[in-house]
Write a protein that holds these residues in place. Structure first.
Motif, PDB file in Angstrom:
ATOM      1  N   TYR A  96     157.902  39.953  -4.962  1.00  0.00           N
ATOM      2  CA  TYR A  96     157.084  40.576  -6.007  1.00  0.00           C
ATOM      3  C   TYR A  96     157.781  40.542  -7.366  1.00  0.00           C
ATOM      4  O   TYR A  96     157.142  40.313  -8.392  1.00  0.00           O
ATOM      5  N   LEU A  97     159.079  40.766  -7.391  1.00  0.00           N
ATOM      6  CA  LEU A  97     159.798  40.731  -8.665  1.00  0.00           C
ATOM      7  C   LEU A  97     159.790  39.334  -9.271  1.00  0.00           C
ATOM      8  O   LEU A  97     159.559  39.161 -10.471  1.00  0.00           O
ATOM      9  N   VAL A  98     160.032  38.327  -8.446  1.00  0.00           N
ATOM     10  CA  VAL A  98     160.013  36.951  -8.942  1.00  0.00           C
ATOM     11  C   VAL A  98     158.609  36.581  -9.412  1.00  0.00           C
ATOM     12  O   VAL A  98     158.444  35.914 -10.435  1.00  0.00           O
ATOM     13  N   SER A  99     157.596  37.030  -8.689  1.00  0.00           N
ATOM     14  CA  SER A  99     156.211  36.753  -9.089  1.00  0.00           C
ATOM     15  C   SER A  99     155.900  37.384 -10.435  1.00  0.00           C
ATOM     16  O   SER A  99     155.241  36.770 -11.281  1.00  0.00           O
ATOM     17  N   PHE A 100     156.358  38.604 -10.642  1.00  0.00           N
ATOM     18  CA  PHE A 100     156.110  39.293 -11.909  1.00  0.00           C
ATOM     19  C   PHE A 100     156.719  38.525 -13.076  1.00  0.00           C
ATOM     20  O   PHE A 100     156.069  38.295 -14.100  1.00  0.00           O
ATOM     21  N   VAL A 101     157.958  38.085 -12.912  1.00  0.00           N
ATOM     22  CA  VAL A 101     158.632  37.343 -13.979  1.00  0.00           C
ATOM     23  C   VAL A 101     157.941  36.000 -14.211  1.00  0.00           C
ATOM     24  O   VAL A 101     157.724  35.585 -15.353  1.00  0.00           O
ATOM     25  N   ALA A 102     157.563  35.321 -13.133  1.00  0.00           N
ATOM     26  CA  ALA A 102     156.929  34.007 -13.275  1.00  0.00           C
ATOM     27  C   ALA A 102     155.558  34.114 -13.931  1.00  0.00           C
ATOM     28  O   ALA A 102     155.183  33.257 -14.739  1.00  0.00           O
ATOM     29  N   ILE A 103     154.781  35.141 -13.597  1.00  0.00           N
ATOM     30  CA  ILE A 103     153.468  35.317 -14.226  1.00  0.00           C
ATOM     31  C   ILE A 103     153.631  35.601 -15.716  1.00  0.00           C
ATOM     32  O   ILE A 103     152.866  35.096 -16.539  1.00  0.00           O
ATOM     33  N   LYS A 104     154.633  36.381 -16.085  1.00  0.00           N
ATOM     34  CA  LYS A 104     154.878  36.672 -17.503  1.00  0.00           C
ATOM     35  C   LYS A 104     155.228  35.402 -18.277  1.00  0.00           C
ATOM     36  O   LYS A 104     154.943  35.295 -19.460  1.00  0.00           O
ATOM     37  N   ARG A 105     155.853  34.443 -17.592  1.00  0.00           N
ATOM     38  CA  ARG A 105     156.244  33.203 -18.265  1.00  0.00           C
ATOM     39  C   ARG A 105     155.171  32.129 -18.192  1.00  0.00           C
ATOM     40  O   ARG A 105     155.349  31.041 -18.704  1.00  0.00           O
ATOM     41  N   GLY A 106     154.066  32.397 -17.488  1.00  0.00           N
ATOM     42  CA  GLY A 106     152.947  31.462 -17.478  1.00  0.00           C
ATOM     43  C   GLY A 106     152.872  30.532 -16.280  1.00  0.00           C
ATOM     44  O   GLY A 106     152.190  29.514 -16.341  1.00  0.00           O
ATOM     45  N   TYR A 107     153.555  30.828 -15.218  1.00  0.00           N
ATOM     46  CA  TYR A 107     153.540  29.985 -14.027  1.00  0.00           C
ATOM     47  C   TYR A 107     152.619  30.560 -12.955  1.00  0.00           C
ATOM     48  O   TYR A 107     153.008  30.771 -11.818  1.00  0.00           O
ATOM     49  N   SER A 108     151.361  30.789 -13.285  1.00  0.00           N
ATOM     50  CA  SER A 108     150.430  31.454 -12.369  1.00  0.00           C
ATOM     51  C   SER A 108     150.156  30.632 -11.114  1.00  0.00           C
ATOM     52  O   SER A 108     150.151  31.158 -10.004  1.00  0.00           O
ATOM     53  N   LYS A 109     149.899  29.327 -11.262  1.00  0.00           N
ATOM     54  CA  LYS A 109     149.605  28.483 -10.091  1.00  0.00           C
ATOM     55  C   LYS A 109     150.816  28.365  -9.180  1.00  0.00           C
ATOM     56  O   LYS A 109     150.693  28.370  -7.950  1.00  0.00           O
ATOM     57  N   ASP A 110     151.984  28.261  -9.773  1.00  0.00           N
ATOM     58  CA  ASP A 110     153.204  28.185  -8.963  1.00  0.00           C
ATOM     59  C   ASP A 110     153.441  29.482  -8.202  1.00  0.00           C
ATOM     60  O   ASP A 110     153.947  29.463  -7.081  1.00  0.00           O
ATOM     61  N   VAL A 111     153.057  30.592  -8.812  1.00  0.00           N
ATOM     62  CA  VAL A 111     153.229  31.886  -8.148  1.00  0.00           C
ATOM     63  C   VAL A 111     152.351  31.968  -6.911  1.00  0.00           C
ATOM     64  O   VAL A 111     152.768  32.468  -5.868  1.00  0.00           O
ATOM     65  N   LEU A 112     151.116  31.466  -7.007  1.00  0.00           N
ATOM     66  CA  LEU A 112     150.229  31.473  -5.839  1.00  0.00           C
ATOM     67  C   LEU A 112     150.830  30.668  -4.694  1.00  0.00           C
ATOM     68  O   LEU A 112     150.814  31.099  -3.537  1.00  0.00           O
ATOM     69  N   THR A 113     151.374  29.497  -5.007  1.00  0.00           N
ATOM     70  CA  THR A 113     152.004  28.677  -3.982  1.00  0.00           C
ATOM     71  C   THR A 113     153.225  29.386  -3.401  1.00  0.00           C
ATOM     72  O   THR A 113     153.416  29.438  -2.178  1.00  0.00           O
ATOM     73  N   TYR A 114     154.026  29.961  -4.277  1.00  0.00           N
ATOM     74  CA  TYR A 114     155.243  30.645  -3.841  1.00  0.00           C
ATOM     75  C   TYR A 114     154.917  31.854  -2.963  1.00  0.00           C
ATOM     76  O   TYR A 114     155.543  32.060  -1.931  1.00  0.00           O
TER      77      TYR A 114
END
Length: 135
Positions: A96-114
């Motif tokens: 969840y923490l990594v997802s939060f940081v990645a979404i803030k940086r604009g990596y939404s599609k990568d977050v879904l895969t991750y």
């Protein structure tokens, strides 16, 4: 102040209370009804989550539900053990923490895969744990 009563054997080893289900079952139903109403009326999810967690912890409803799950023969104790593994909680929290940081940086599609891979990993660990106990 006399603290002798805290270490009295009768106080430490109290027998389980009979009839707790008469209180816990209505509290569990009330909690589920509250969540369904909150979802239906689109209440703030963070406020509802905080309220449900606070209510569940104070009233010990979550512990009672885990105890009920543990009563199921063979599978119940394994599910309770898996739910209490700190590694699973830690892995999910880091995700969840990594997802939060990645979404803030604009990596939404990568977050879904991750997150999909993380859920698959957690499910795989749980299945392996359960299968290891049966083999």
């Amino acid at each position: 102040m006399d603290q002798k009563h805290l270490f009295d054997e009768k106080v430490i080893i109290e027998p389980p209370k009979r009839g707790a289900w008469k209180v816990m079952l209505p509290l569990s139903v009330l909690l589920v009804v509250f969540v369904v109403l909150a979802w239906h009326f689109n209440w703030d999810a963070k406020a509802v989550t905080a309220g449900v967690l606070l209510f569940g912890i104070v009233s010990h409803v979550f512990a009672w539900l885990i105890g009920i799950i543990g009563l199921v023969p063979f599978v119940g104790p394994l599910i309770v053990k898996v739910l209490s593994l700190s590694f699973i909680w830690l892995l999910n929290a880091i995700g969840y923490l990594v997802s939060f940081v990645a979404i803030k940086r604009g990596y939404s599609k990568d977050v879904l895969t991750y997150r999909g891979l993380t859920v698959a990993l957690i499910v795989g660990i749980i299945i392996g744990y359960v299968a290891g106990h049966f083999i």
